[in-house]
Design an enzyme around this catalytic site. Sequence first.
Site, mmCIF file in Angstrom:
data_model
loop_
_atom_site.group_PDB
_atom_site.id
_atom_site.type_symbol
_atom_site.label_atom_id
_atom_site.label_comp_id
_atom_site.label_asym_id
_atom_site.label_seq_id
_atom_site.Cartn_x
_atom_site.Cartn_y
_atom_site.Cartn_z
ATOM 1 N N ASN A 163 0.847 -1.196 0.000
ATOM 2 C CA ASN A 163 0.000 0.000 0.000
ATOM 3 C C ASN A 163 0.877 1.238 0.000
ATOM 4 O O ASN A 163 2.101 1.133 0.042
ATOM 5 C CB ASN A 163 -0.966 -0.028 1.190
ATOM 6 C CG ASN A 163 -0.211 -0.111 2.500
ATOM 7 O OD1 ASN A 163 0.537 0.797 2.852
ATOM 8 N ND2 ASN A 163 -0.383 -1.214 3.221
ATOM 9 N N ASP B 60 -4.513 -6.158 4.971
ATOM 10 C CA ASP B 60 -5.593 -6.957 5.568
ATOM 11 C C ASP B 60 -5.546 -8.397 5.083
ATOM 12 O O ASP B 60 -5.917 -9.312 5.795
ATOM 13 C CB ASP B 60 -6.946 -6.326 5.228
ATOM 14 C CG ASP B 60 -7.108 -4.989 5.938
ATOM 15 O OD1 ASP B 60 -6.802 -4.936 7.143
ATOM 16 O OD2 ASP B 60 -7.502 -4.010 5.283
ATOM 17 N N LYS C 235 8.567 -17.288 -10.427
ATOM 18 C CA LYS C 235 7.904 -16.117 -11.012
ATOM 19 C C LYS C 235 6.736 -16.590 -11.894
ATOM 20 O O LYS C 235 6.918 -17.465 -12.754
ATOM 21 C CB LYS C 235 8.899 -15.306 -11.839
ATOM 22 C CG LYS C 235 8.286 -14.023 -12.365
ATOM 23 C CD LYS C 235 9.232 -13.243 -13.253
ATOM 24 C CE LYS C 235 8.439 -12.145 -13.939
ATOM 25 N NZ LYS C 235 9.105 -11.591 -15.088
ATOM 26 N N PRO D 187 -3.580 -11.759 10.490
ATOM 27 C CA PRO D 187 -4.005 -11.532 11.883
ATOM 28 C C PRO D 187 -4.039 -10.038 12.179
ATOM 29 O O PRO D 187 -3.246 -9.279 11.620
ATOM 30 C CB PRO D 187 -2.910 -12.221 12.718
ATOM 31 C CG PRO D 187 -1.746 -12.391 11.807
ATOM 32 C CD PRO D 187 -2.272 -12.406 10.393
ATOM 33 N N ASP D 188 -4.974 -9.626 13.031
ATOM 34 C CA ASP D 188 -5.036 -8.216 13.445
ATOM 35 C C ASP D 188 -4.088 -8.052 14.635
ATOM 36 O O ASP D 188 -4.374 -8.517 15.749
ATOM 37 C CB ASP D 188 -6.479 -7.845 13.824
ATOM 38 C CG ASP D 188 -6.621 -6.338 14.045
ATOM 39 O OD1 ASP D 188 -5.742 -5.737 14.692
ATOM 40 O OD2 ASP D 188 -7.618 -5.763 13.553
ATOM 41 N N ILE D 189 -2.954 -7.403 14.373
ATOM 42 C CA ILE D 189 -1.900 -7.293 15.399
ATOM 43 C C ILE D 189 -2.400 -6.477 16.586
ATOM 44 O O ILE D 189 -2.256 -6.879 17.749
ATOM 45 C CB ILE D 189 -0.631 -6.638 14.793
ATOM 46 C CG1 ILE D 189 -0.163 -7.426 13.569
ATOM 47 C CG2 ILE D 189 0.484 -6.557 15.845
ATOM 48 C CD1 ILE D 189 0.896 -6.732 12.731
ATOM 49 N N PHE E 294 -4.716 3.316 14.917
ATOM 50 C CA PHE E 294 -5.014 4.342 13.910
ATOM 51 C C PHE E 294 -6.122 3.839 13.001
ATOM 52 O O PHE E 294 -6.232 2.633 12.770
ATOM 53 C CB PHE E 294 -3.764 4.668 13.076
ATOM 54 C CG PHE E 294 -2.912 5.733 13.706
ATOM 55 C CD1 PHE E 294 -2.148 5.446 14.826
ATOM 56 C CD2 PHE E 294 -2.905 7.019 13.195
ATOM 57 C CE1 PHE E 294 -1.380 6.427 15.435
ATOM 58 C CE2 PHE E 294 -2.135 8.016 13.780
ATOM 59 C CZ PHE E 294 -1.375 7.716 14.906
ATOM 60 N N LYS F 157 -15.117 1.096 15.739
ATOM 61 C CA LYS F 157 -13.858 0.376 15.475
ATOM 62 C C LYS F 157 -12.986 0.345 16.738
ATOM 63 O O LYS F 157 -12.387 -0.654 17.075
ATOM 64 C CB LYS F 157 -13.097 1.040 14.319
ATOM 65 C CG LYS F 157 -11.770 0.340 14.020
ATOM 66 C CD LYS F 157 -11.006 0.928 12.860
ATOM 67 C CE LYS F 157 -11.641 0.570 11.540
ATOM 68 N NZ LYS F 157 -10.763 0.850 10.397
#
Length: 398
Positions: free
Chosen positions: A210, A279, A289, A307-309, A325, A339
């Site tokens: 990202n 995500d 490749k 996993p959501d750290i 954040f 959230k």
Amino acid sequence: MNPLSGKRIVLGLTGGIACYKSAELLRRLMDLGATVDVVMTASASEFITPLTFQALSGRPVFTDLWDSRPDNNMAHINLTRSADLIVVAPATANFMTKLAHGSADDLLSTLCLARAIPLMIAPAMNKEMWQARPTQRNANQLRDDGVILVGPASGIQACGETGDGRMVEPNDLLAAIVSHFEPKIMAGLNVLITAGPTCEPIDPVRVLTNRSSGKTGYAIAQAAAQAGARVTLVSGPTSLPCPVDVTRIDVQTALQMHECVMSMVAGYDIFIAVAAVADWRIDNPSSEKLKKNDGLSPPDLSFVLNPDILAGVAAMPNAPWCVGFAAETTLNPDEVERKRQRKGVPLLIGNLAQEVMDVDHTTVELYSASGRQVLERGSKQWVARQIVAEIAKRFTQQ
Ligand code: C5P
């Protein structure tokens, strides 16, 4: 608000090739709001002209003990009476000897001896000169006398040799100066921070990532260290230099970041998750490749959830105080608050994705059980300092 607003600094230069670095330092000090008076020794003026510093600072440069411009002809006293700090950069071996022995035979050494304010020096010399026993004795003496030594750094020297003795880079010296003035509101706290993007492999040459630059997380790490915290930064790939006095651990993928954080989070007081963690990751990335397949159908990629750290850390028994954040393209206060509750954290910081990516100025909103608070818009460094101040306040009030 600039971190050095209202601060007056006397910048002293002694005779070393690193004098050119101090021209940059002067500009950066002024950018942060400081008023700077430059004092140069005769040898410094051989390396770079006083005119350069006069033009950069827009103020007279002082080189002479007998200068009649300051009131009462007392340059050696007056220049530091309204100042907050003297920074000598570069500081030669010879100047360190003079400082250590209280010699006062020119304007700069006299100012240092007659001062009632802190003194910071950035030694700069050949590696043998730095390692020489007299220099080391002087360095220890100066530390005992309360002088703040910054560096020297290691690397290739002007003489072509490699070793300890280079003057630290202007950025590092600037960080030490800001740190000197910053209230130590996080003294004694251990702070773990994630920052930057993660990179999820598709095959050995392609990744899913990202546009996070890591700037916000790095600015928070720097501000926390300057507030006295011991800071560890777990960072995805960025092009940013490690903040001064911060330990950085580099990772690539969300799984590596998760494993790294989970293995070390016990023992930390505060966890700040700033990283833009992917995500999803590619299920079974190819070890070869992927071929373009001569224009036939594109590869059929399948994803699995990472996993959501942050949520994982917040759910631990004896979890550190957690801050998350939420970067969204539209900030809906109810959604952000939901959230925060879903993640189980006392503080969630919302910002607009378009206001954090590829820009240096940002606005953030704090969400907690006591409601929503908007911080003053500004540079990421200024916003980071406000965030650190809020975290320190809320952590002590918990
Ligand atoms: O759910 P969302 O991605 O919007 O949450 C963002 C917050 O959660 C950020 O603080 C981010 O660092 C953290 N996070 C995490 N691990 C993930 C996803 C997000 O720590 N896998």
